[in-house]
Design a protein around this motif. Structure first.
Motif, PDB file in Angstrom:
ATOM      1  N   GLY A  71      76.736  31.781  23.801  1.00 56.73           N
ATOM      2  CA  GLY A  71      76.161  30.561  24.348  1.00 56.73           C
ATOM      3  C   GLY A  71      74.662  30.462  24.136  1.00 56.73           C
ATOM      4  N   PHE A  72      74.025  29.617  24.932  1.00 52.88           N
ATOM      5  CA  PHE A  72      72.573  29.458  24.837  1.00 52.88           C
ATOM      6  C   PHE A  72      71.994  29.321  26.234  1.00 52.88           C
ATOM      7  N   ASP A  73      70.717  29.609  26.360  1.00 53.65           N
ATOM      8  CA  ASP A  73      70.042  29.584  27.651  1.00 53.65           C
ATOM      9  C   ASP A  73      69.816  28.132  28.071  1.00 53.65           C
ATOM     10  N   GLU A  74      70.561  27.682  29.060  1.00 53.84           N
ATOM     11  CA  GLU A  74      70.479  26.286  29.485  1.00 53.84           C
ATOM     12  C   GLU A  74      69.303  26.010  30.403  1.00 53.84           C
ATOM     13  N   SER A  75      68.472  27.013  30.656  1.00 53.91           N
ATOM     14  CA  SER A  75      67.271  26.790  31.463  1.00 53.91           C
ATOM     15  C   SER A  75      66.064  26.425  30.600  1.00 53.91           C
ATOM     16  N   GLU A  76      66.194  26.535  29.285  1.00 48.84           N
ATOM     17  CA  GLU A  76      65.080  26.198  28.393  1.00 48.84           C
ATOM     18  C   GLU A  76      64.827  24.685  28.446  1.00 48.84           C
ATOM     19  N   PHE A  77      63.558  24.308  28.430  1.00 42.29           N
ATOM     20  CA  PHE A  77      63.210  22.888  28.478  1.00 42.29           C
ATOM     21  C   PHE A  77      63.879  22.100  27.348  1.00 42.29           C
ATOM     22  N   THR A  78      63.837  22.647  26.138  1.00 45.20           N
ATOM     23  CA  THR A  78      64.187  21.848  24.962  1.00 45.20           C
ATOM     24  C   THR A  78      65.671  21.855  24.614  1.00 45.20           C
ATOM     25  N   CYS A  79      66.523  22.358  25.519  1.00 41.37           N
ATOM     26  CA  CYS A  79      67.961  22.319  25.239  1.00 41.37           C
ATOM     27  C   CYS A  79      68.553  20.961  25.599  1.00 41.37           C
ATOM     28  N   ARG A  80      67.740  20.077  26.171  1.00 39.72           N
ATOM     29  CA  ARG A  80      68.284  18.804  26.652  1.00 39.72           C
ATOM     30  C   ARG A  80      67.388  17.638  26.243  1.00 39.72           C
ATOM     31  N   SER A  81      67.962  16.445  26.267  1.00 40.06           N
ATOM     32  CA  SER A  81      67.160  15.241  26.070  1.00 40.06           C
ATOM     33  C   SER A  81      66.143  15.153  27.201  1.00 40.06           C
ATOM     34  N   GLY A  82      64.932  14.751  26.876  1.00 43.01           N
ATOM     35  CA  GLY A  82      63.867  14.733  27.871  1.00 43.01           C
ATOM     36  C   GLY A  82      63.198  16.079  28.038  1.00 43.01           C
ATOM     37  N   GLY A  83      63.647  17.074  27.277  1.00 47.70           N
ATOM     38  CA  GLY A  83      63.103  18.418  27.416  1.00 47.70           C
ATOM     39  C   GLY A  83      61.698  18.578  26.884  1.00 47.70           C
ATOM     40  N   LYS A  84      61.379  17.855  25.823  1.00 47.36           N
ATOM     41  CA  LYS A  84      60.028  17.991  25.265  1.00 47.36           C
ATOM     42  C   LYS A  84      58.967  17.397  26.182  1.00 47.36           C
ATOM     43  N   THR A 144      63.427  13.036  19.892  1.00 47.73           N
ATOM     44  CA  THR A 144      63.086  13.916  21.011  1.00 47.73           C
ATOM     45  C   THR A 144      61.574  14.157  21.080  1.00 47.73           C
ATOM     46  N   ASP A 145      60.883  14.052  19.941  1.00 42.48           N
ATOM     47  CA  ASP A 145      59.420  14.182  19.916  1.00 42.48           C
ATOM     48  C   ASP A 145      58.770  12.917  20.467  1.00 42.48           C
ATOM     49  N   LEU A 146      59.309  11.775  20.065  1.00 37.96           N
ATOM     50  CA  LEU A 146      58.814  10.490  20.537  1.00 37.96           C
ATOM     51  C   LEU A 146      58.925  10.383  22.050  1.00 37.96           C
ATOM     52  N   GLU A 147      59.965  10.971  22.625  1.00 35.34           N
ATOM     53  CA  GLU A 147      60.152  10.938  24.082  1.00 35.34           C
ATOM     54  C   GLU A 147      58.925  11.442  24.834  1.00 35.34           C
ATOM     55  N   ALA A 148      58.232  12.404  24.251  1.00 34.69           N
ATOM     56  CA  ALA A 148      57.066  12.983  24.918  1.00 34.69           C
ATOM     57  C   ALA A 148      56.003  11.924  25.197  1.00 34.69           C
ATOM     58  N   ARG A 149      55.912  10.949  24.314  1.00 39.21           N
ATOM     59  CA  ARG A 149      54.945   9.860  24.487  1.00 39.21           C
ATOM     60  C   ARG A 149      55.523   8.741  25.353  1.00 39.21           C
TER      61      ARG A 149
END
Length: 233
Positions: free
Chosen positions: A145-158, A182-187
C-alpha cells in the motif's frame, strides 16, 4: 502568457518556490516510467492522464495505479539503478540561483519519496523540503500500500502541503511551479501567492488558462530572477 510586472515582482519577492517533480522538475512521469518498467505502462499512463487533467480524484487514481503496479522494494531499487533522473534543462541552474537569492526550494509531488529523495540529495535540497508519497512494503519487501497520511496522496494535498510549509517556516509568499491540475489547486485554494504553469513537457489547456504565468522553458524563470529589479527585489 505574457509576463506581467506583478508576476515578476511576486517571483522575486517569494520566500520559497515549490516545484512539482514529474513533467516539471524532471522531464518524465516517474509513476508512468516505473509502470512501464513493470510491464503495465499503458494502463497506468491512462490513469495518470486522468489524474493530472483533474477528471478523477487523485487518491483513487493513486490507489488504482499502485494496485495495478504492485512494485516491490527490489523493483524500485532496480528501477532507480536503470533509470537515472531526467532533470529538466535549466533546473540545476535555477535551484542554484534561487538559493543564492535566499529563496528556499521545496519539492511538492504526487510521486514517490523513494524516487524523489535521491534527486533532491543530488541537487542539495534537504529531504525535509520534500513532500511526496511513500510506498509501503511488508517485511519481505512486497508491496503493502501507500502512506495515506502524506499530504500529496489526495486531491487538495498540494495546497495543504504549502499551507504546512508556510506555517512551519513563517513564510507569507510562496510560489508553486507545475504542469498539472493538482499544482494549480495550490493557487486556486489560496495557499500559493503565485502559480507558474509549465508546459515544456506536456501542455494542459485547463492549467494554462488559469495560470498566473505559463512558460515553456525553465530559462524564462531564470531570466526574471537574474534580471535587475526595481526596489532591490
Amino acid at each position: 502568457m505574457e509576463l506581467t510586472a506583478d508576476v515578476a515582482r511576486k517571483l522575486r519577492a517569494a520566500e520559497a518556490v515549490c516545484f512539482d517533480v514529474d513533467s516539471t522538475f524532471c522531464e518524465d512521469e516517474s509513476i508512468d516510467e516505473l509502470a512501464a518498467f513493470l510491464g503495465v505502462g499503458e494502463q497506468v499512463a491512462a490513469l495518470t492522464a486522468k489524474a493530472m487533467g483533474g477528471s478523477v480524484e487523485f487518491k483513487e487514481a493513486l490507489r488504482t495505479r499502485l494496485s495495478v503496479m504492485k512494485p516491490t522494494h527490489g523493483d524500485v531499487e532496480r528501477f532507480l539503478r536503470e533509470h537515472p533522473h531526467r532533470v529538466t534543462k535549466g533546473i540545476p541552474e535555477l535551484v542554484s540561483l534561487l538559493k543564492s537569492r535566499g529563496q528556499e526550494v521545496f519539492l511538492v509531488s504526487g510521486g514517490f519519496r523513494q524516487i524523489i529523495h535521491p534527486l533532491a540529495e543530488s541537487l542539495g535540497i534537504p529531504l525535509s523540503h520534500v513532500f511526496a508519497n511513500t510506498i509501503l512494503f511488508d517485511s519481505h519487501g512486497a508491496y503493502a500500500g501507500f502512506d495515506e497520511s502524506e499530504f500529496t496522496c489526495r486531491s487538495g494535498g498540494k495546497p495543504a502541503a504549502i499551507r504546512h510549509i508556510k506555517d512551519k517556516y513563517g513564510y507569507e509568499s510562496v510560489v508553486m511551479v507545475g504542469d498539472g491540475a493538482t499544482d494549480l489547486e495550490a493557487r486556486l485554494e489560496g495557499a500559493a501567492s503565485l502559480f507558474v504553469g509549465y508546459g515544456g513537457v506536456v501542455v494542459r489547456k485547463n492549467v494554462a488558462e488559469q495560470a498566473d504565468w505559463y512558460i515553456m522553458d525553465v530559462q524564462q524563470l531564470i531570466d526574471v530572477l537574474a534580471a535587475p529589479a526595481p526596489g532591490g527585489l
